[in-house]
Write a protein that holds these residues in place. Structure first.
Motif, PDB file in Angstrom:
ATOM      1  N   PHE A 246       0.857  -1.190   0.000  1.00  0.00           N
ATOM      2  CA  PHE A 246       0.000   0.000   0.000  1.00  0.00           C
ATOM      3  C   PHE A 246       0.890   1.237   0.000  1.00  0.00           C
ATOM      4  N   LEU A 247       0.444   2.250  -0.709  1.00  0.00           N
ATOM      5  CA  LEU A 247       1.205   3.493  -0.749  1.00  0.00           C
ATOM      6  C   LEU A 247       0.265   4.663  -0.531  1.00  0.00           C
ATOM      7  N   GLY A 248       0.527   5.434   0.498  1.00  0.00           N
ATOM      8  CA  GLY A 248      -0.277   6.629   0.781  1.00  0.00           C
ATOM      9  C   GLY A 248       0.382   7.816   0.089  1.00  0.00           C
ATOM     10  N   ILE A 249      -0.377   8.525  -0.735  1.00  0.00           N
ATOM     11  CA  ILE A 249       0.200   9.658  -1.475  1.00  0.00           C
ATOM     12  C   ILE A 249      -0.087  10.924  -0.682  1.00  0.00           C
ATOM     13  N   GLY A 250       0.801  11.186   0.277  1.00  0.00           N
ATOM     14  CA  GLY A 250       0.632  12.328   1.172  1.00  0.00           C
ATOM     15  C   GLY A 250      -0.176  11.958   2.405  1.00  0.00           C
ATOM     16  N   ASN A 251      -0.317  12.923   3.283  1.00  0.00           N
ATOM     17  CA  ASN A 251      -1.107  12.759   4.502  1.00  0.00           C
ATOM     18  C   ASN A 251      -1.743  14.092   4.854  1.00  0.00           C
ATOM     19  N   GLU A 252      -3.033  14.080   5.073  1.00  0.00           N
ATOM     20  CA  GLU A 252      -3.754  15.306   5.476  1.00  0.00           C
ATOM     21  C   GLU A 252      -3.222  16.507   4.694  1.00  0.00           C
ATOM     22  N   SER A 253      -3.263  16.419   3.376  1.00  0.00           N
ATOM     23  CA  SER A 253      -2.690  17.489   2.545  1.00  0.00           C
ATOM     24  C   SER A 253      -3.458  18.800   2.696  1.00  0.00           C
ATOM     25  N   TRP A 254      -4.655  18.727   3.291  1.00  0.00           N
ATOM     26  CA  TRP A 254      -5.429  19.947   3.583  1.00  0.00           C
ATOM     27  C   TRP A 254      -4.951  20.608   4.872  1.00  0.00           C
ATOM     28  N   GLY A 255      -4.069  19.916   5.624  1.00  0.00           N
ATOM     29  CA  GLY A 255      -3.597  20.426   6.918  1.00  0.00           C
ATOM     30  C   GLY A 255      -2.081  20.356   6.984  1.00  0.00           C
ATOM     31  N   CYS A 256      -1.569  19.539   7.939  1.00  0.00           N
ATOM     32  CA  CYS A 256      -0.113  19.484   8.146  1.00  0.00           C
ATOM     33  C   CYS A 256       0.633  19.021   6.891  1.00  0.00           C
ATOM     34  N   GLY A 257      -0.064  18.388   5.968  1.00  0.00           N
ATOM     35  CA  GLY A 257       0.601  17.892   4.758  1.00  0.00           C
ATOM     36  C   GLY A 257       0.582  18.880   3.613  1.00  0.00           C
ATOM     37  N   GLY A 258       0.636  20.176   3.889  1.00  0.00           N
ATOM     38  CA  GLY A 258       0.807  21.152   2.811  1.00  0.00           C
ATOM     39  C   GLY A 258      -0.270  22.215   2.697  1.00  0.00           C
TER      40      GLY A 258
END
Ligand code: AHR
Length: 580
Positions: A246-258
């Protein structure tokens, strides 16, 4: 504190076994706890229960005759519930990946919790704690998400490979600015996965990394052909490609992820999902790595709408297999303030009420997904969820340390049941987090460790992994605490590959047992056995000093003419297997 059931259990053991000492041994409690409980009971009942002769306490005749009297006088009357199961009907598969875990580089989750280093006096294999590995193997953990969380978008994988002494120390800016020696990197994570028999779910850095950095990490981990990166991996000790399921493309990109907008993230997703290739020959075609896009962490559906609408029009250059979703139980709202120890039934009920919002949350997001993906090709991966309580006093608040009580165990079973009911879309979940952080399976204290009530729920649910959902109907009833009303009972049923039927019953009521009768059609069965997890009080926890406060106990149900009858204790999780 709910002491009644506990006192009854103690009394029962004393009478059966004839004294404090054997009762203490059987119940795994100290003799002083047992004699204290006996003293309190004596006070409450106004009946002389024991007398001291010489230096020993002896049960009186009144005491020996007491259990039934006491039980009826002090225990609240049981509620009743009726279940009906048609074992010939089959629903969706309950994907084993629903029972995944999350291990972020945060606090003592990895360092101390998993990694102690090869030179540690704590028993380890290549630096990984043996006690933790043994405990986790029993859970058959299907996948583990790593390295984050918010940490994922700070992580640069090259700093965590090569000789340990040469790895640069960095700051963990996501979690308390502590120094990270980078001793736990890709190879150590993969070794941990192999030791516990689990599959890696790697989250890549989208916000402060680049498509090139991510693509190279994938090549480093998975290439079998003799590329420079594959050779570097071999030189670092692992010639064979690693499996990355499994590969997660980013994390919480609306918050701490950018802090991205949904459109901004969608543009990134198209690029990253194209360039992150898994070259492992064993992971092609139907065994291919699943790419999981960032989804919402809030009830609104705009983010899901944007990503799924974009996906509907995707071409050969990019694709996703899953959309992640984060939802924590933060009962009193943000910032987390519910205590994880020393709370009463009001807090207990409020927390469980709050966790049930997961159902509505999933329904809303699924409705949007169904619009763009009626065939349910894109899975929902609830890859962060669980109870987020106040940090334990005296701990570093950035380390998110909390205790874990029977309340958390019940919360876990309620969520797992919700996921199972949504199994046609929800095919993955990762409780936050595995060790020493948030709703953990395991708590460590130097060389000691203890498994939590939530750990036992995961253990009891192992038979549901890859089971086939069997429809179950029941009248849940209502348990009311102050102004909070909750279903009294929840339940789940599934068949495993061997045809056995498994039934789970959660009794949310912290005071009252529930007398259950279940009609089971479509299957003849002769016995029903299992385990029940309950505790003396709503806030009972396991500690290294008292590790057996909340442990499952054997339970047998009576079976008569296709009907099952059993009593489940207050605040309990029960799992039974029915043998054809
Ligand atoms: O699990 C703790 C944090 O919660 C994760 O790092 C982040 O993704 C979420 O906000």
């Amino acid at each position: 504190m709910d002491t009644k059931l506990d006192a009854w259990e103690i009394l029962h053991a004393e009478v059966q076994l004839g004294g404090f000492a054997p009762a203490a041994e059987k119940l795994n409690r100290s003799q002083s706890t047992i004699s204290y409980a006996a003293g309190r009971l004596q006070e409450q009942l106004g009946v002389r229960l024991f007398e001291i002769r010489g230096r020993k306490a002896h049960l009186t005749a009144a005491r020996t005759a007491l259990p039934m009297l006491f039980f009826t006088a002090l225990l609240p009357a049981a509620e009743t519930a009726h279940l009906s199961i048609d074992a010939s009907k089959a629903g969706a598969k309950i994907d084993r990946n629903l029972f995944g875990q999350f291990a972020e580089n945060l606090g003592h989750g990895l360092y101390e919790g998993i990694w102690v280093g090869p030179d540690s006096p704590i028993s380890n294999t290549r630096g990984i704690r043996n006690d933790v590995v043994t405990a986790l193997r029993a859970l058959k953990v299907p996948n583990v998400r790593w390295p984050g969380g918010c940490f994922a978008d700070e992580y640069h994988w090259r700093k965590g490979i090569g000789a340990s002494a040469q790895r640069p120390a960095t700051l963990n800016a996501a979690w308390g600015d502590v120094v990270d020696p980078n001793s736990f990197g890709t190879h150590e994570f993969m070794d941990f996965m192999q030791q516990i028999g689990s599959e890696p779910y790697v989250s890549i850095n989208v916000a402060s990394g680049s498509p090139q950095e991510a693509a190279e990490w994938l090549e480093y981990m998975t290439a079998a052909k003799p590329t420079a990166l594959a050779k570097e991996r071999a030189a670092n000790g692992h010639p064979d490609p690693y499996p990355v399921g499994f590969l997660g493309i980013g994390n919480e990109s609306w918050g701490c992820g950018g802090s991205m907008t949904a459109d901004g993230y969608l543009s990134q997703l198209k690029i990253y999902s194209h360039f992150v290739r898994n070259d492992n020959p064993a992971q092609q075609g139907k065994n291919g790595m699943l790419r999981i896009a960032v989804g919402p962490g809030f009830p609104e559906t705009e983010w899901t709408e944007t990503v799924m609408k974009g996906w509907q029009h995707h071409d050969w250059t990019w694709n996703i297999d899953g959309l992640s979703l984060h939802w924590y139980t933060v009962a009193n709202g943000w910032t987390p303030s519910t205590p994880s120890t020393a709370f009463g039934v009001a807090e207990y009920a409020k927390t469980l009420k709050s966790t049930l919002f997961m159902e509505e949350f999933l329904r809303k997001q699924e409705a949007v997904m169904d619009k763009y993906d009626p065939e349910k090709k894109v899975a929902l991966a609830v890859d962060e969820w669980g109870a987020w309580h106040a940090a334990l006093p005296g701990t570093n608040p950035s380390f998110l340390v909390q205790q874990n009580s029977i309340r958390d165990a019940i919360l876990a079973s309620l969520n797992l049941n919700i996921f199972a009911r949504h199994a046609s879309r929800v095919r993955m979940s990762n409780i936050a987090q595995m060790i020493n952080v948030l709703q953990a399976m395991i708590l460590t204290d130097q060389e000691k460790m203890v498994v939590t009530p939530t750990y036992y729920v995961y253990k009891m649910y192992v038979p549901f992994q890859d089971g086939t959902f069997v429809p179950i109907t029941f009248d849940a009833g209502t348990y009311t605490q102050d102004s909070v009303s909750l279903p009294r009972v929840d339940a789940l049923a599934a068949r495993d590959a061997s045809g056995k039927l498994w039934v789970e019953i959660t009794n949310l009521d912290p005071e009252k047992p529930v007398d259950l009768d279940a009609e089971i059609a479509g299957m003849t069965f002769h016995s029903a056995n299992g385990e029940t997890l309950t505790a003396p009080a709503a806030d009972s926890v396991n500690t290294v000093a008292a590790p057996n406060m909340v442990v499952p106990k054997q339970l047998t149900a009576s079976v008569k003419g296709g009907k099952l009858a059993l009593t489940v204790p207050p605040k309990s999780v029960t799992v039974l297997s029915l043998e054809p």
